[in-house]
Design a protein around this motif. Sequence first.
Motif, PDB file in Angstrom:
ATOM      1  N   PHE A 102       8.076  16.916  -5.043  1.00 57.53           N
ATOM      2  CA  PHE A 102       9.057  16.753  -3.973  1.00 57.53           C
ATOM      3  C   PHE A 102      10.285  15.985  -4.471  1.00 57.53           C
ATOM      4  N   ALA A 103      10.053  14.939  -5.274  1.00 53.89           N
ATOM      5  CA  ALA A 103      11.175  14.162  -5.808  1.00 53.89           C
ATOM      6  C   ALA A 103      12.045  15.021  -6.721  1.00 53.89           C
ATOM      7  N   ILE A 104      11.397  15.859  -7.544  1.00 55.03           N
ATOM      8  CA  ILE A 104      12.152  16.743  -8.447  1.00 55.03           C
ATOM      9  C   ILE A 104      12.929  17.780  -7.650  1.00 55.03           C
ATOM     10  N   LEU A 105      12.297  18.363  -6.634  1.00 59.09           N
ATOM     11  CA  LEU A 105      12.999  19.339  -5.798  1.00 59.09           C
ATOM     12  C   LEU A 105      14.183  18.684  -5.092  1.00 59.09           C
ATOM     13  N   ASP A 106      13.993  17.444  -4.636  1.00 63.38           N
ATOM     14  CA  ASP A 106      15.095  16.711  -4.010  1.00 63.38           C
ATOM     15  C   ASP A 106      16.241  16.544  -5.003  1.00 63.38           C
ATOM     16  N   MET A 107      15.916  16.149  -6.231  1.00 65.24           N
ATOM     17  CA  MET A 107      16.934  15.981  -7.270  1.00 65.24           C
ATOM     18  C   MET A 107      17.644  17.302  -7.574  1.00 65.24           C
ATOM     19  N   MET A 108      16.873  18.371  -7.696  1.00 63.37           N
ATOM     20  CA  MET A 108      17.464  19.661  -8.039  1.00 63.37           C
ATOM     21  C   MET A 108      18.349  20.175  -6.915  1.00 63.37           C
ATOM     22  N   ILE A 164      -2.128  14.946  -4.643  1.00 56.60           N
ATOM     23  CA  ILE A 164      -1.191  14.085  -3.917  1.00 56.60           C
ATOM     24  C   ILE A 164      -0.144  13.522  -4.876  1.00 56.60           C
ATOM     25  N   ALA A 165      -0.595  13.058  -6.040  1.00 55.64           N
ATOM     26  CA  ALA A 165       0.346  12.538  -7.033  1.00 55.64           C
ATOM     27  C   ALA A 165       1.280  13.635  -7.532  1.00 55.64           C
ATOM     28  N   LEU A 166       0.729  14.815  -7.792  1.00 49.64           N
ATOM     29  CA  LEU A 166       1.526  15.941  -8.260  1.00 49.64           C
ATOM     30  C   LEU A 166       2.565  16.349  -7.223  1.00 49.64           C
ATOM     31  N   ALA A 167       2.139  16.449  -5.961  1.00 46.64           N
ATOM     32  CA  ALA A 167       3.052  16.885  -4.908  1.00 46.64           C
ATOM     33  C   ALA A 167       4.207  15.914  -4.732  1.00 46.64           C
ATOM     34  N   ILE A 185      14.145  11.464  -4.583  1.00 41.38           N
ATOM     35  CA  ILE A 185      13.121  10.491  -4.206  1.00 41.38           C
ATOM     36  C   ILE A 185      12.226  11.094  -3.139  1.00 41.38           C
ATOM     37  N   ALA A 186      10.934  10.764  -3.191  1.00 41.62           N
ATOM     38  CA  ALA A 186       9.967  11.271  -2.219  1.00 41.62           C
ATOM     39  C   ALA A 186       8.968  10.185  -1.887  1.00 41.62           C
ATOM     40  N   GLU A 201       0.806  -1.222   0.000  1.00 40.68           N
ATOM     41  CA  GLU A 201       0.000   0.000   0.000  1.00 40.68           C
ATOM     42  C   GLU A 201       0.838   1.271   0.000  1.00 40.68           C
ATOM     43  N   ASN A 202       2.134   1.135   0.097  1.00 42.75           N
ATOM     44  CA  ASN A 202       2.995   2.313   0.162  1.00 42.75           C
ATOM     45  C   ASN A 202       3.621   2.595  -1.197  1.00 42.75           C
ATOM     46  N   PHE A 203       3.826   3.880  -1.506  1.00 41.56           N
ATOM     47  CA  PHE A 203       4.472   4.209  -2.767  1.00 41.56           C
ATOM     48  C   PHE A 203       5.428   5.385  -2.612  1.00 41.56           C
ATOM     49  N   MET A 204       6.393   5.420  -3.522  1.00 43.97           N
ATOM     50  CA  MET A 204       7.355   6.507  -3.604  1.00 43.97           C
ATOM     51  C   MET A 204       7.525   6.883  -5.071  1.00 43.97           C
ATOM     52  N   VAL A 205       8.079   8.068  -5.290  1.00 47.84           N
ATOM     53  CA  VAL A 205       8.429   8.501  -6.644  1.00 47.84           C
ATOM     54  C   VAL A 205       9.929   8.759  -6.671  1.00 47.84           C
TER      55      VAL A 205
END
Length: 440
Positions: free
Chosen positions: A156-162, A149-152, A93-94, A78-82
């Motif tokens: 977050f993953a993109i901001l982490d990468m940047m 939720i999907a967009l956020a 990654i988020a 039930e858990n997911f990450m991007v």
Amino acid sequence: MKTNRRHFISSAVAGTLGAAALPGTTYGSGLPGSGSLPLDLKSRYASLDEAVQRPVFRKELFSSPVILETLELLRDRENFMVRVRSKDGAEGIAVGHTGLNPKGGGGQSVRNWPVSKLLFDQFQGKDARELDSLIPGDNGKGGGIPFNIALATLEFAILDMMGNTIKKPVGELIGKIHNPMVTVYQGSRMPELLSLPPEQSLEIVKKDLEETKAKAIKMRVGLPGALDKDSKAGNEKLIRMARKTFGDQMVLGCDGNNKFSVEGGIRMGKVLEDYNYVWWEEMVPFGWYDELKMVKNGLKIPIFTGESEAHISTFRWLIANDACDVVQPDQLYFGGMIRSMKVARMAEIFGKTIVPHITQYGLGYIYMLHFISACPNAGKYQEFDTFSTRDANGNQIPIVYKSGDPMVSYDGVLKVPTGSGLGIVIDPDYIKKHKVVNDW
């Protein structure tokens, strides 16, 4: 940042908490606010619209394109990450929303795969420096909490990468750092506060205080499924006993969880004023915006709202019509930090503050800390539950701060992670339990 399990374990016990200035802002006071804006409604809206149009992401920090090459949805039950990677190999990654039932059931996240696929297709191959234009606004009928939720999570993953790309924390990508330390209020124990006698529930809250060391606490009132009824704990009894239990020096607020009419909200608000509570939150049913303004007009206590909102246009109305003092976009429900920063800017124009609602469990408090670090109009106390990072399967998400700082509350104050990106390392073994989703 690449790591292994040995590095992860050694990092968990390293570092000490640094000292920094505490946030000094307070809750908003309504129109006309800090600016010299005309008070006619048309002019208010024009000023708010100008604030929304200003870029948030600091593209100027990047001298060359950062192309989004790989976007992956990772799932463990039930858990997911991007997870995202740039053409140059930078990674972010988020962790997504944990769902309404953190012990299983997910609900609002993992079953929303088609939305994630749609977003991945839209972002694939794009220059991440153009994040402002890639994040959808309020055009058309799109949006809503599942989409947001999907967009956020992707954002977050993109901001982490940047942030990892230029070795800066997320807060510096969406603004200047105003709050390196964030003072928190304790917002836990809703079921207990609504169902147990105050003599019992307040003892549980006191035990949580040993961990959070918060200097502010949020109470809960109202009967689920009814308006203007006492919770099983007793509305006024809880309010009175909390003040007696925690003393006059403790800052207390209260959440009505959408269980009051205008009359009931004003009546309860006056009780809160009598016992020196400093905020009254979400008392009328969701969507009762005119009624919310009526409650605000009938009270002196600051009014909080916005935790369940999904659209910029709603905050535009709330702020322009002075229907609240403090806005509370949830970074996940509202679609990320860029959209939330637009709300913070609108609020600032009229002297209002921002105290975002945070998704319990997961990494909600990490996202909150980075966002608030960049808000000049942050409220004095920000929402916090505990350091629990349970995922949608009920498991702890094992993280350490890249800086080596311990995850502790320093007398009710949390240090914003200072490492690159989100400033955390997730245990690689935990990530490996999540498999890439291919069966779209």
